[in-house]
Design a protein around this motif. Structure first.
Motif, PDB file in Angstrom:
ATOM      1  N   VAL A 118       0.864  -1.183   0.000  1.00  0.00           N
ATOM      2  CA  VAL A 118       0.000   0.000   0.000  1.00  0.00           C
ATOM      3  C   VAL A 118       0.900   1.233   0.000  1.00  0.00           C
ATOM      4  N   THR A 119       0.786   2.060  -1.001  1.00  0.00           N
ATOM      5  CA  THR A 119       1.547   3.322  -1.003  1.00  0.00           C
ATOM      6  C   THR A 119       0.557   4.480  -0.907  1.00  0.00           C
ATOM      7  N   THR A 120       0.692   5.235   0.166  1.00  0.00           N
ATOM      8  CA  THR A 120      -0.239   6.332   0.424  1.00  0.00           C
ATOM      9  C   THR A 120       0.327   7.631  -0.131  1.00  0.00           C
ATOM     10  N   GLY A 121      -0.480   8.324  -0.891  1.00  0.00           N
ATOM     11  CA  GLY A 121      -0.010   9.540  -1.551  1.00  0.00           C
ATOM     12  C   GLY A 121      -0.049  10.772  -0.663  1.00  0.00           C
ATOM     13  N   LYS A 122       0.696  11.765  -1.097  1.00  0.00           N
ATOM     14  CA  LYS A 122       0.658  13.078  -0.443  1.00  0.00           C
ATOM     15  C   LYS A 122      -0.210  14.011  -1.287  1.00  0.00           C
ATOM     16  N   VAL A 123      -0.679  15.066  -0.650  1.00  0.00           N
ATOM     17  CA  VAL A 123      -1.461  16.036  -1.431  1.00  0.00           C
ATOM     18  C   VAL A 123      -0.477  16.897  -2.226  1.00  0.00           C
ATOM     19  N   ILE A 124      -0.660  16.887  -3.531  1.00  0.00           N
ATOM     20  CA  ILE A 124       0.252  17.600  -4.442  1.00  0.00           C
ATOM     21  C   ILE A 124      -0.550  18.659  -5.198  1.00  0.00           C
ATOM     22  N   ASP A 125      -0.005  19.840  -5.263  1.00  0.00           N
ATOM     23  CA  ASP A 125      -0.694  20.915  -5.974  1.00  0.00           C
ATOM     24  C   ASP A 125       0.317  21.662  -6.835  1.00  0.00           C
ATOM     25  N   LYS A 126       0.175  21.515  -8.142  1.00  0.00           N
ATOM     26  CA  LYS A 126       1.109  22.197  -9.042  1.00  0.00           C
ATOM     27  C   LYS A 126       0.494  23.466  -9.630  1.00  0.00           C
ATOM     28  N   GLY A 127      -0.502  23.986  -8.953  1.00  0.00           N
ATOM     29  CA  GLY A 127      -1.017  25.297  -9.353  1.00  0.00           C
ATOM     30  C   GLY A 127      -1.977  25.295 -10.519  1.00  0.00           C
ATOM     31  N   VAL A 128      -2.580  24.131 -10.834  1.00  0.00           N
ATOM     32  CA  VAL A 128      -3.555  24.094 -11.935  1.00  0.00           C
ATOM     33  C   VAL A 128      -4.884  24.662 -11.425  1.00  0.00           C
ATOM     34  N   THR A 129      -5.455  25.589 -12.184  1.00  0.00           N
ATOM     35  CA  THR A 129      -6.703  26.216 -11.729  1.00  0.00           C
ATOM     36  C   THR A 129      -7.868  25.926 -12.668  1.00  0.00           C
ATOM     37  N   ASP A 130      -7.616  25.216 -13.761  1.00  0.00           N
ATOM     38  CA  ASP A 130      -8.660  24.953 -14.748  1.00  0.00           C
ATOM     39  C   ASP A 130      -9.512  23.754 -14.298  1.00  0.00           C
ATOM     40  N   ILE A 131     -10.762  24.042 -13.887  1.00  0.00           N
ATOM     41  CA  ILE A 131     -11.596  22.942 -13.385  1.00  0.00           C
ATOM     42  C   ILE A 131     -12.084  22.034 -14.515  1.00  0.00           C
ATOM     43  N   SER A 132     -11.781  22.407 -15.745  1.00  0.00           N
ATOM     44  CA  SER A 132     -12.117  21.522 -16.861  1.00  0.00           C
ATOM     45  C   SER A 132     -10.908  20.711 -17.319  1.00  0.00           C
ATOM     46  N   ASN A 133      -9.873  20.691 -16.511  1.00  0.00           N
ATOM     47  CA  ASN A 133      -8.697  19.903 -16.880  1.00  0.00           C
ATOM     48  C   ASN A 133      -8.179  19.131 -15.675  1.00  0.00           C
ATOM     49  N   MET A 134      -9.015  18.211 -15.184  1.00  0.00           N
ATOM     50  CA  MET A 134      -8.690  17.451 -13.983  1.00  0.00           C
ATOM     51  C   MET A 134      -7.496  16.524 -14.188  1.00  0.00           C
ATOM     52  N   GLY A 135      -7.376  16.002 -15.396  1.00  0.00           N
ATOM     53  CA  GLY A 135      -6.264  15.084 -15.681  1.00  0.00           C
ATOM     54  C   GLY A 135      -4.929  15.767 -15.424  1.00  0.00           C
ATOM     55  N   ALA A 136      -4.815  16.998 -15.880  1.00  0.00           N
ATOM     56  CA  ALA A 136      -3.567  17.747 -15.696  1.00  0.00           C
ATOM     57  C   ALA A 136      -3.354  18.097 -14.226  1.00  0.00           C
ATOM     58  N   ALA A 137      -4.453  18.328 -13.498  1.00  0.00           N
ATOM     59  CA  ALA A 137      -4.320  18.653 -12.073  1.00  0.00           C
ATOM     60  C   ALA A 137      -3.879  17.433 -11.265  1.00  0.00           C
ATOM     61  N   MET A 138      -4.308  16.231 -11.705  1.00  0.00           N
ATOM     62  CA  MET A 138      -4.028  15.025 -10.925  1.00  0.00           C
ATOM     63  C   MET A 138      -2.719  14.327 -11.294  1.00  0.00           C
ATOM     64  N   ALA A 139      -2.252  14.566 -12.525  1.00  0.00           N
ATOM     65  CA  ALA A 139      -1.057  13.841 -12.987  1.00  0.00           C
ATOM     66  C   ALA A 139       0.156  13.993 -12.053  1.00  0.00           C
ATOM     67  N   PRO A 140       0.443  15.207 -11.524  1.00  0.00           N
ATOM     68  CA  PRO A 140       1.606  15.316 -10.634  1.00  0.00           C
ATOM     69  C   PRO A 140       1.475  14.461  -9.373  1.00  0.00           C
ATOM     70  N   ALA A 141       0.247  14.323  -8.855  1.00  0.00           N
ATOM     71  CA  ALA A 141       0.044  13.470  -7.677  1.00  0.00           C
ATOM     72  C   ALA A 141       0.308  12.015  -8.040  1.00  0.00           C
ATOM     73  N   ALA A 142      -0.133  11.627  -9.245  1.00  0.00           N
ATOM     74  CA  ALA A 142       0.090  10.253  -9.701  1.00  0.00           C
ATOM     75  C   ALA A 142       1.583   9.974  -9.839  1.00  0.00           C
ATOM     76  N   ILE A 143       2.297  10.950 -10.404  1.00  0.00           N
ATOM     77  CA  ILE A 143       3.749  10.781 -10.587  1.00  0.00           C
ATOM     78  C   ILE A 143       4.429  10.661  -9.235  1.00  0.00           C
ATOM     79  N   ASP A 144       4.042  11.524  -8.303  1.00  0.00           N
ATOM     80  CA  ASP A 144       4.656  11.537  -6.976  1.00  0.00           C
ATOM     81  C   ASP A 144       4.476  10.196  -6.265  1.00  0.00           C
TER      82      ASP A 144
END
Lengths: 333, 149
Positions: free
Chosen positions: A184-210
């Motif tokens: 089990v690998t538990t993630g951290k909350v990651i925020d790369k400053g994406v503000t476009d609510i119509s682009n969730m994939g881009a907002a979530m990708a850095p958390a996935a990478i981390d």
């Protein structure tokens, strides 16, 4: 046993003894139709509001899992459940008729693996024999809460994703046969400053990478050891970002990466722009298609990592960006 | 991450990765759809005048009929389907205003007539009404100042 900064290796890996999945009409028209236990013919489920429909969806999914596993409510030690709605009403109103200890979770679309992470630690740690992990999302209740009214005439951007109407339930047990959760690998909350609510994939990708980097570093597992590295709902754009930036980090996941948001729909034909999203996306695809493939031994070792955009429209309007989180579990046959 | 990107670098990177809306084709579609709605409006006006109404009354009736049609098509789930093709072409005409009022009203029905429909009906159209009134008020003041000289 804790290994590394973010990972737990389960010495007594819990077994996923049974799963159940129910999806909506549109999802039933997608390529995975045959993998789901039930496809709805009416997305309202006979209820008067979309919130009630989603609760009913969770309830039916949970009852189906119990039936398939031939277990009674009294056999379940914990239900871990959550959804996208405010105060997790989908979960709370579905479990109120049950006589089972409950822990509510909010991890946005990462809830499926969040519940499986906590559930496997509860079972693996000897605190429970059976744990139910349950999550759902509903297109109509999500649109109502996060976006515009259903009948509002607007156009979606190419990066927008389509919230899956669907639910998944997995029962973890200390004994039995079936695929086991080993890490089990538990993630951290990651925020790369994406503000476009119509682009969730881009907002979530850095958390996935981390989380993925933390997983490989903590466990020493190589990407090619996995038959499939499956993400929750990065969609077309998020998946593209994940694969490309992982390459830059020296991990090639081009061959074995899949994304539930891309799998559940026929992206072009069903006109879903960047793909599916929502808790029910990973929930139904994992509990439907992926679990079936594990049971058939077409998959031996996989990593499931659901990603969640922890987005609140009001706070984004106040000028904030969108934080995200991703949780990963290793499942071995 | 090894190759840690700053937030700014990441946002520039995703801009390249994210496809843009097809502005040119969207404009053409909006022009056609919006144009058709306006032609329908013009036909209604002409018909009203033929039936003996003066220009001003004919215009008022046209607005009322178009708002009714917009509301009806919203309730029948037809308007959002047209809007998916037409984009701004169905937002800008008065039918779009009807859609923006009726759609939240329908959605909030489950929360009751007062706190649901009553409170939510203008969530989308509210800003248009508020700033529309404000703009006409400012225009009135400007007009009044000019008329002094």
């Amino acid at each position: 046993m804790r290994i590394g900064r973010q990972t737990v290796k389960l010495d007594n890996p819990p077994v996923i003894i049974e799963t159940s999945s129910i999806v909506g009409v549109k999802e039933g028209e997608g390529p995975l139709r045959s993998a789901f236990d039930k496809v709805l013919t009416d997305d309202t489920l006979g209820e008067k509001s979309w919130e009630k429909s989603e609760s009913m969806l969770q309830k039916q999914t949970m009852l189906l899992a119990l039936e398939k596993a031939t277990l009674a409510q009294g056999d379940i030690d914990y239900i871990l459940a959550g959804d996208l709605l405010n105060q997790c009403v989908g979960a709370h109103y579905s479990v109120r008729d049950f006589d089972i200890p409950f822990l509510g979770l909010y991890g946005a679309c990462s809830t499926m693996t969040e519940s499986m992470s906590i559930g496997s630690m509860l079972v693996g740690g000897g605190f429970a024999n059976h744990v139910m992990c349950l999550t759902s999302s509903h297109f109509c209740s999500s649109e109502k809460q996060f976006r515009n009214p259903l009948e509002y005439g607007g156009q979606r951007t190419p990066s927008a994703q389509w919230t899956v109407t669907g639910a998944g339930c997995a029962i973890l047990a200390s004994k039995g046969s079936g695929p086991r959760i080993t890490h089990v690998t538990t993630g951290k909350v990651i925020d790369k400053g994406v503000t476009d609510i119509s682009n969730m994939g881009a907002a979530m990708a850095p958390a996935a990478i981390d989380t993925l980097l933390a997983h490989f570093n903590d466990t020493g597992i190589k990407p090619d050891e996995y038959d499939m590295i499956v993400t929750g709902d990065l969609g077309v754009i998020g998946s593209d970002i994940l694969v490309e930036l992982m390459m830059e980090e020296g991990f090639d996941i081009r061959e074995n990466h899949r994304d539930c948001g891309k799998m559940i729909y026929d992206i072009e034909k069903q006109d879903v722009h960047a793909g599916g999203s929502g808790c029910g996306c990973c929930g139904s695809v994992f509990c439907g298609y992926i679990y079936r493939e594990l049971k058939r031994h077409n998959l031996k070792k996989i990593l499931v990592m659901a990603t969640g955009a922890l987005m609140n429209p009001m706070v984004v309007e106040q000028g904030e960006s969108i934080p995200a989180v991703a949780h990963a579990v290793t499942i071995e046959n | 991450m090894k190759h840690e990107m700053t937030n700014q670098e990441y946002n520039e990177y995703i801009k390249k990765k994210t496809p843009n809306s097809k502005i040119f084709t969207n404009c053409i579609k909006a022009f056609i759809a919006g144009g058709i709605i306006c032609v329908i409006g013009q036909c209604i006006t002409a018909l009203m005048k033929k039936w003996g109404l003066n220009q001003e009354d004919a215009g008022t009736y046209t607005s009322i009929i178009l708002v009714f049609l917009g509301a009806l098509l919203t309730g029948l789930d037809i308007y959002p389907r047209i809007a998916k093709f037409a984009g701004a072409g169905t937002v800008v005409p008065i039918t779009g205003f009807a859609n923006s009022v009726v759609s939240p009203a329908l959605e909030a029905k489950t929360e009751g007539m007062v706190l649901g429909t009553g409170a939510k009906i203008f969530t989308i159209a509210g800003p248009v009404i508020l700033y529309g009134i404000l703009a006409s008020w400012l225009a009135g003041i400007v007009y009044w100042i000019i008329s002094l000289f």
